[in-house]
Design a protein around this motif. Structure first.
Motif, mmCIF file in Angstrom:
data_model
loop_
_atom_site.group_PDB
_atom_site.id
_atom_site.type_symbol
_atom_site.label_atom_id
_atom_site.label_comp_id
_atom_site.label_asym_id
_atom_site.label_seq_id
_atom_site.Cartn_x
_atom_site.Cartn_y
_atom_site.Cartn_z
ATOM 1 N N ALA A 30 36.808 -14.499 -62.489
ATOM 2 C CA ALA A 30 38.174 -14.009 -62.671
ATOM 3 C C ALA A 30 38.179 -12.508 -62.929
ATOM 4 C CB ALA A 30 38.847 -14.753 -63.824
ATOM 5 N N ALA A 31 37.234 -12.031 -63.744
ATOM 6 C CA ALA A 31 37.153 -10.592 -64.024
ATOM 7 C C ALA A 31 36.799 -9.818 -62.756
ATOM 8 C CB ALA A 31 36.120 -10.331 -65.113
ATOM 9 N N HIS A 32 35.908 -10.352 -61.941
ATOM 10 C CA HIS A 32 35.553 -9.716 -60.660
ATOM 11 C C HIS A 32 36.780 -9.562 -59.768
ATOM 12 C CE1 HIS A 32 33.887 -9.289 -56.604
ATOM 13 N NE2 HIS A 32 34.530 -10.389 -56.278
ATOM 14 N N LEU A 33 37.561 -10.617 -59.641
ATOM 15 C CA LEU A 33 38.735 -10.565 -58.776
ATOM 16 C C LEU A 33 39.767 -9.581 -59.293
ATOM 17 C CD1 LEU A 33 39.028 -14.381 -58.044
ATOM 18 C CD2 LEU A 33 38.316 -12.609 -56.426
ATOM 19 N N LEU A 34 39.907 -9.508 -60.594
ATOM 20 C CA LEU A 34 40.855 -8.550 -61.173
ATOM 21 C C LEU A 34 40.416 -7.117 -60.895
ATOM 22 C CD1 LEU A 34 43.414 -8.286 -62.994
ATOM 23 C CD2 LEU A 34 41.814 -7.908 -64.879
ATOM 24 N N VAL A 35 39.152 -6.809 -61.148
ATOM 25 C CA VAL A 35 38.642 -5.448 -60.928
ATOM 26 C C VAL A 35 38.765 -5.072 -59.458
ATOM 27 C CG1 VAL A 35 36.545 -4.034 -60.939
ATOM 28 C CG2 VAL A 35 37.117 -5.450 -62.928
ATOM 29 N N ARG A 36 38.479 -6.002 -58.580
ATOM 30 C CA ARG A 36 38.527 -5.742 -57.146
ATOM 31 C C ARG A 36 39.898 -5.248 -56.707
ATOM 32 N NH1 ARG A 36 39.835 -9.075 -52.814
ATOM 33 N NH2 ARG A 36 38.771 -8.593 -50.838
ATOM 34 N N GLU A 37 40.971 -5.823 -57.275
ATOM 35 C CA GLU A 37 42.318 -5.485 -56.825
ATOM 36 C C GLU A 37 43.027 -4.463 -57.707
ATOM 37 O OE1 GLU A 37 43.633 -9.538 -54.462
ATOM 38 O OE2 GLU A 37 44.394 -9.221 -56.489
ATOM 39 N N ASP A 41 39.016 2.658 -58.805
ATOM 40 C CA ASP A 41 37.948 3.570 -59.198
ATOM 41 C C ASP A 41 36.616 2.852 -59.353
ATOM 42 O OD1 ASP A 41 39.134 2.202 -61.382
ATOM 43 O OD2 ASP A 41 38.154 3.564 -62.789
ATOM 44 N N ALA A 42 36.667 1.562 -59.650
ATOM 45 C CA ALA A 42 35.440 0.810 -59.903
ATOM 46 C C ALA A 42 35.080 -0.161 -58.781
ATOM 47 C CB ALA A 42 35.564 0.036 -61.215
ATOM 48 N N ALA A 43 36.068 -0.592 -58.005
ATOM 49 C CA ALA A 43 35.833 -1.619 -56.990
ATOM 50 C C ALA A 43 34.823 -1.253 -55.915
ATOM 51 C CB ALA A 43 37.159 -2.009 -56.341
ATOM 52 N N PRO A 44 34.653 0.035 -55.512
ATOM 53 C CA PRO A 44 33.701 0.324 -54.436
ATOM 54 C C PRO A 44 32.286 -0.177 -54.702
ATOM 55 C CG PRO A 44 35.125 2.208 -54.764
ATOM 56 C CD PRO A 44 35.445 1.231 -55.864
ATOM 57 N N ARG A 57 29.924 -2.756 -65.203
ATOM 58 C CA ARG A 57 30.365 -2.415 -66.562
ATOM 59 C C ARG A 57 31.865 -2.646 -66.721
ATOM 60 N NH1 ARG A 57 26.717 1.848 -65.683
ATOM 61 N NH2 ARG A 57 28.405 3.316 -65.176
ATOM 62 N N VAL A 58 32.635 -2.248 -65.720
ATOM 63 C CA VAL A 58 34.081 -2.448 -65.790
ATOM 64 C C VAL A 58 34.419 -3.938 -65.765
ATOM 65 C CG1 VAL A 58 36.259 -2.037 -64.587
ATOM 66 C CG2 VAL A 58 34.574 -0.200 -64.772
ATOM 67 N N ARG A 59 33.707 -4.689 -64.928
ATOM 68 C CA ARG A 59 33.953 -6.133 -64.851
ATOM 69 C C ARG A 59 33.652 -6.808 -66.194
ATOM 70 N NH1 ARG A 59 31.763 -10.741 -64.738
ATOM 71 N NH2 ARG A 59 29.672 -9.881 -64.972
ATOM 72 N N ARG A 60 32.530 -6.466 -66.794
ATOM 73 C CA ARG A 60 32.178 -7.089 -68.073
ATOM 74 C C ARG A 60 33.174 -6.728 -69.165
ATOM 75 N NH1 ARG A 60 25.582 -7.004 -68.858
ATOM 76 N NH2 ARG A 60 25.077 -8.218 -66.995
ATOM 77 N N ARG A 61 33.625 -5.489 -69.134
ATOM 78 C CA ARG A 61 34.606 -5.076 -70.145
ATOM 79 C C ARG A 61 35.914 -5.849 -69.958
ATOM 80 N NH1 ARG A 61 35.686 -1.618 -74.022
ATOM 81 N NH2 ARG A 61 37.793 -0.754 -74.233
ATOM 82 N N ILE A 66 40.027 -8.960 -72.075
ATOM 83 C CA ILE A 66 41.265 -9.592 -71.607
ATOM 84 C C ILE A 66 41.123 -11.102 -71.753
ATOM 85 C CG2 ILE A 66 42.860 -9.878 -69.677
ATOM 86 C CD1 ILE A 66 41.774 -7.255 -68.523
ATOM 87 N N PRO A 67 42.005 -11.749 -72.481
ATOM 88 C CA PRO A 67 41.917 -13.208 -72.610
ATOM 89 C C PRO A 67 41.908 -13.883 -71.246
ATOM 90 C CG PRO A 67 43.536 -12.308 -74.137
ATOM 91 C CD PRO A 67 43.153 -11.181 -73.226
#
Length: 204
Positions: A30-37, A41-44, A57-61, A66-67
């Motif tokens: 779920a965190a991966h999908l959120l960061v991707r969209e 700045d982090a998705a590339p 790092r952004v995905r783990r954060r 985020i609940p």
């Protein structure tokens, strides 16, 4: 359709269910999908290896801060208006395979899963979206042709040895995207080429 079905499934299973993505739970996915969209700045780093550390790092954060219900809800709502995925047609173009594969990543990591029988229109859409698989399969040292049950074919790589991969469109999609342990396909062709495909050692 796949986005909503995946979100429904993740909500039902909770954040700690296994997936077919090595080492990832449903919370990680779920965190991966959120960061991707939501984090251009982090998705590339998802596809550019030197930037992968930042993306991770952004995905783990995101996962840690985020609940889980909010993570899934934001994924369910789709890309924000300023996202590259937001213009008309881009969600279908860029996300059809992404959400289908990740839906199956969750489904097939659970006990007792069975393949889905998809409508013909969905099969045809997945088949059209398989064109970029030539890039995914570029390192395979064989000529590989995908063969769907109705006889349509699509060559995804070139080489001296030849092999064909047979299966429903959905299974061919999963196989191309590296889910070789669960994709229900069969191989024909020259033995050396088939051995390469059974090894499944392609990747970025």
């Amino acid at each position: 359709m796949e986005r909503l079905a995946l979100c429904d499934l993740m909500v039902r299973l909770g954040p700690d269910a296994p997936t077919m993505c090595a080492g990832w739970t449903t919370g990680d996915l779920a965190a991966h999908l959120l960061v991707r969209e939501h984090r251009p700045d982090a998705a590339p780093g998802i596809v550019i290896r030197p930037l992968a550390g930042l993306t991770e790092r952004v995905r783990r954060r995101a996962k840690e801060t985020i609940p889980f219900p909010e993570l899934v809800q934001r994924v369910r709502q789709g890309p924000p208006r300023w996202s590259v995925y937001a213009p008309p047609g881009m969600d279908s173009l860029l996300n059809t395979l992404e959400y289908f594969v990740h839906h199956e990543d969750v489904r097939r990591a659970q006990p007792g899963w069975t393949p889905r029988e998809l409508p013909a229109a969905v099969d045809d859409l997945l088949w059209r979206r398989l064109r970029p698989s030539r890039f995914i399969m570029r390192k395979v040292p064989a000529e590989v042709t995908l063969v769907r049950p109705d006889g349509q074919t699509f060559r995804v790589s070139k080489g001296a040895k030849r092999a064909r991969v047979h299966g429903p469109v959905s299974e061919l999609v999963l196989w191309v995207h590296g889910r070789t342990d669960v994709a229900q396909v069969r191989f024909t062709g020259e033995a050396d080429a088939v051995d390469v495909l059974r090894a499944g050692n392609w990747g970025p």
